[in-house]
Write an enzyme that holds these catalytic residues in place. Structure first.
Site, mmCIF file in Angstrom:
data_model
loop_
_atom_site.group_PDB
_atom_site.id
_atom_site.type_symbol
_atom_site.label_atom_id
_atom_site.label_comp_id
_atom_site.label_asym_id
_atom_site.label_seq_id
_atom_site.Cartn_x
_atom_site.Cartn_y
_atom_site.Cartn_z
ATOM 1 N N LYS A 118 7.582 -41.787 20.829
ATOM 2 C CA LYS A 118 6.485 -41.990 21.792
ATOM 3 C C LYS A 118 5.171 -41.598 21.127
ATOM 4 C CE LYS A 118 4.718 -39.641 24.948
ATOM 5 N NZ LYS A 118 3.319 -39.140 25.047
ATOM 6 N N HIS A 164 12.835 -35.049 25.429
ATOM 7 C CA HIS A 164 13.141 -33.881 24.570
ATOM 8 C C HIS A 164 14.656 -33.718 24.425
ATOM 9 C CE1 HIS A 164 9.142 -32.488 26.306
ATOM 10 N NE2 HIS A 164 8.928 -32.417 25.004
ATOM 11 N N VAL A 199 12.214 -42.371 25.186
ATOM 12 C CA VAL A 199 13.023 -42.440 26.417
ATOM 13 C C VAL A 199 12.075 -42.811 27.554
ATOM 14 C CG1 VAL A 199 14.512 -41.157 28.005
ATOM 15 C CG2 VAL A 199 14.658 -40.746 25.536
ATOM 16 N N MET A 220 8.540 -41.263 28.905
ATOM 17 C CA MET A 220 8.583 -39.880 29.411
ATOM 18 C C MET A 220 7.591 -39.019 28.652
ATOM 19 S SD MET A 220 12.378 -38.990 30.542
ATOM 20 C CE MET A 220 13.205 -40.067 31.703
ATOM 21 N N SER A 221 6.891 -38.178 29.394
ATOM 22 C CA SER A 221 5.893 -37.289 28.810
ATOM 23 C C SER A 221 5.706 -36.123 29.771
ATOM 24 C CB SER A 221 4.563 -38.047 28.654
ATOM 25 O OG SER A 221 3.503 -37.126 28.505
ATOM 26 N N GLN A 278 1.975 -39.310 15.385
ATOM 27 C CA GLN A 278 2.354 -37.944 15.015
ATOM 28 C C GLN A 278 3.545 -37.962 14.041
ATOM 29 O OE1 GLN A 278 2.570 -34.271 17.628
ATOM 30 N NE2 GLN A 278 4.686 -34.959 17.846
ATOM 31 N N TYR A 307 8.123 -27.632 28.906
ATOM 32 C CA TYR A 307 8.131 -28.489 30.082
ATOM 33 C C TYR A 307 8.995 -29.723 29.776
ATOM 34 C CZ TYR A 307 6.716 -29.226 34.813
ATOM 35 O OH TYR A 307 6.736 -29.330 36.178
ATOM 36 N N LEU A 308 10.252 -29.428 29.447
ATOM 37 C CA LEU A 308 11.140 -30.415 28.839
ATOM 38 C C LEU A 308 11.551 -31.516 29.813
ATOM 39 C CD1 LEU A 308 13.419 -27.874 26.941
ATOM 40 C CD2 LEU A 308 11.367 -29.049 26.104
ATOM 41 N N GLN A 367 -4.060 -27.704 18.655
ATOM 42 C CA GLN A 367 -4.074 -29.166 18.722
ATOM 43 C C GLN A 367 -4.752 -29.724 19.974
ATOM 44 O OE1 GLN A 367 0.402 -29.200 18.626
ATOM 45 N NE2 GLN A 367 0.174 -30.966 19.945
HETATM 46 O O1 PAF Z 1 4.883 -33.344 20.161
HETATM 47 C C1 PAF Z 1 4.679 -32.161 20.487
HETATM 48 O O2 PAF Z 1 5.189 -31.679 21.483
HETATM 49 C C2 PAF Z 1 3.782 -31.289 19.622
HETATM 50 O O3 PAF Z 1 2.750 -32.031 19.085
HETATM 51 C C3 PAF Z 1 4.545 -30.525 18.517
HETATM 52 C C4 PAF Z 1 5.195 -31.466 17.523
HETATM 53 C C5 PAF Z 1 5.610 -29.643 19.157
HETATM 54 C C6 PAF Z 1 3.579 -29.628 17.759
HETATM 55 O O4 PAF Z 1 2.966 -28.699 18.589
#
Ligand code: PAF
Length: 282
Positions: free
Chosen positions: A148, A35, A175, A183-184, A152, A30-31, A59
């Site tokens: 963002k 990304h 961004v 952006m998310s 992580q 879902y870029l 996760q």
């Molecule tokens: O940031 C993300 O989209 C996810 O946590 C990742 C790094 C792709 C791991 O699933």
């Protein structure tokens, strides 16, 4: 652009690239432009670019949004083709975690246990496990992650350093939308009214950053600014933290590089954001 659905296809392609530098962008699809900024940086710095698209069930907590997480593979592939990506790895869950899969990668310490680690038990175990497996499969020289999700980035840097994985982790600045919202992929959950209200979050962060740039070094003053700016708005603050960049402990005064981090709710959508606090910056 190759699209590999299996580990075997990915490995075959990777073997053909021996001797070429590979940049890797792991994503859950879902870029958005955040990304694409990672992909563009990878494109400039490497001979080959690999992007993974995998919504990683490990996760997500049991009450979280794994099922409804937005997905649109065809649109993602079109965007990546336009960026000149060489290979997209888009495995099914059973390909990433085949029957018998029994290994979990656990990063310990404040970087994985505070803030997002405390709010989302098991989240960083899931991230560390999938990232370790993806890095082993893709064998990139460089892997690109957005700031963002600052915590992580720090968890992945710890993992790569502790396991001596031969890859450079490259963090790329957040961004933002024109009104400042980071952006998310999850921004799509916000209805138009919530989307407008959500801009209060970056405004509060940037008010505190301005205060820091004007010389304020007391962490509580910065946290208070964020709280005050959000009071009376539809944005419900979950935490505001000033954390040391190295130790990831809460600090009282910002005398070394730190991060001002927030998590907040707008309606039923949880947002996170952060700004760097660098006392050495002009
Ligand atoms: O940031 C993300 O989209 C996810 O946590 C990742 C790094 C792709 C791991 O699933």
């Amino acid at each position: 652009m190759h699209v590999a659905r299996t580990v075997a296809e990915l490995r075959r392609w990777r073997a053909e690239q021996a001797g070429r530098s590979v940049g890797f962008v792991p994503t859950m699809g879902y870029l958005h432009d955040g990304h694409l900024a990672l992909v563009r940086r990878a494109r400039v710095e490497n001979e080959r670019v690999v992007v993974s698209i995998f919504v990683n069930p490990l996760q997500f907590g049991p009450e979280e949004d794994y099922e409804r997480y937005p997905r649109d593979l065809e649109r993602d592939l079109a965007l990546l083709r336009a960026e000149g990506v060489d290979l997209v790895f888009a495995p099914a869950v059973a390909e990433m975690y085949p029957p018998g899969f029994a290994t979990t990668v656990v990063v310990r310490g404040p970087v994985a246990e505070r803030l997002e680690g405390a709010a989302r038990p098991g989240h960083f175990r899931g991230v560390a496990t999938v990232v370790a497996r993806l890095l082993n499969l893709v064998q990139p020289q460089r892997a690109y992650f957005g700031w963002k999700d600052a915590q992580q980035v720090l968890v992945v840097q710890r993992l790569v350093s502790d396991l001596a994985l031969p890859v450079a982790i490259v963090p790329v600045p957040t961004v933002r939308e024109p009104d400042g919202l980071a952006m998310s992929s999850r921004n799509v959950y916000l209805d138009p009214e919530e989307r407008q209200a959500a801009a209060a979050l970056p405004r509060a962060l940037f008010a505190a950053l301005e205060q820091f740039q004007a010389g304020e070094r007391a962490a509580e003053a910065l946290r208070r600014t964020v709280r005050e700016r959000l009071a009376g708005t539809p944005v419900r603050l979950e935490y505001v933290s000033v954390s040391d960049r190295e130790s990831f402990e809460e600090v009282e005064r910002v005398e070394r590089p730190a991060l001002l981090l927030v998590a907040a709710w707008v309606g039923t959508t949880r947002l996170i954001d952060n700004v760097p606090l660098d006392p050495a910056a002009p």
